[in-house]
Design an enzyme around this catalytic site. Sequence first.
Site, PDB file in Angstrom:
ATOM      1  N   LYS A   1       0.697  -1.211   0.289  1.00 26.57           N
ATOM      2  CA  LYS A   1      -0.044  -0.402  -0.045  1.00 26.57           C
ATOM      3  C   LYS A   1       0.386   1.180  -0.253  1.00 26.57           C
ATOM      4  O   LYS A   1       0.947   1.786   0.684  1.00 26.57           O
ATOM      5  CB  LYS A   1      -0.866  -0.079   1.023  1.00 26.57           C
ATOM      6  CG  LYS A   1      -1.926  -1.459   1.191  1.00 26.57           C
ATOM      7  CD  LYS A   1      -2.576  -1.125   2.561  1.00 26.57           C
ATOM      8  CE  LYS A   1      -3.372  -1.817   2.815  1.00 26.57           C
ATOM      9  NZ  LYS A   1      -5.038  -2.597   3.370  1.00 26.57           N
ATOM     10  N   THR A   2       1.463   1.181  -1.122  1.00 25.91           N
ATOM     11  CA  THR A   2       2.392   2.397  -1.159  1.00 25.91           C
ATOM     12  C   THR A   2       2.021   3.563  -2.262  1.00 25.91           C
ATOM     13  O   THR A   2       1.132   3.272  -2.837  1.00 25.91           O
ATOM     14  CB  THR A   2       3.933   1.985  -1.817  1.00 25.91           C
ATOM     15  OG1 THR A   2       3.718   1.108  -3.121  1.00 25.91           O
ATOM     16  CG2 THR A   2       4.509   1.448  -0.803  1.00 25.91           C
TER      17      THR A   2
END
Length: 314
Positions: A142-143
């Site tokens: 989840k970047t």
Amino acid sequence: MAATYGDVRHLLPGNYKRQITDWLEEDCPSLDYGGFVVGESEGEARLLGKSKGIIAGVPFVDEVFSQLGCTVEWHIKEGSELNLTPIHHCATVRGPIRKILLGERVALNILARCSGIATKSASMLAALRKEGWNGILAGTRKTTPGFRVVEKYGILVGGADPHRHDLSHMTMLKDNHVWACANNRAAADGGVADKDVTSIAKAIPRAVLAAKSAGGFATKVEVECRSVEEANAAIEAGADIVMLDNFTPDGVREAAKVLKDAWNGKRAFLVEVSGGLTEENAAAYACPDVDILSTSSIHQGTGIVDFSLKVSLR
């Protein structure tokens, strides 16, 4: 972690330099009016740390100024904590003042965010170690699009594990993969699969075998599981890692122990726990049967470490 054994910058791919070129172009796509005012005089600027934290992102700052014909002399080692005095002189940047100011905001944005991630990663890891847990603290995928290399780098400097870097780095079979696999099989048989625990557990082996056939012996397979039944199905099919997703702390402790006891001496696998973990609640999930705690809280929505750049003419 990697930061313990060597210089983390040696892990960086060459393409991060192209990203920095793009970021510089994004910040000044046309005319540099402020630079016109400054001109080409040579000078230097002090990079100042103004809040507590761990410094991370040195190679990115170096590259920003290198592309602009400037040099950076660091006075603090990456991974070190900024001291508690109001201002810490971290580095000196030298070159044409116009170019220093051209790179100022890009460099500071990267450094502040990367340092914030390193600081949060180190803080959460220290809290878990204080509780006596010696497993792996990992980030997630989840970047921020386009900024992943910086965020994963910050995690490494902070001493945590970056987990997957992209979809090609290990095979992660989440519920959607298994549901789709179950429906594909059901459609081939002329029906539709139900999304209940039993049907998903039955679909997991087929999904794992498909993943193994595609990735070969060198690519690990992880399966997201909602129950002990699903985890058992994944382990029996040859999954390398089972992720207990969104379990309660008590549920994690019970499930992890049941799995480790059941497969002791039969199959080697790791137990990962994920879903809503933060520095405040992670210790409740940490137990001897859990190998990995993964969370986006060490890199998504974290604070920053405050820096500024102050110019002084020679």
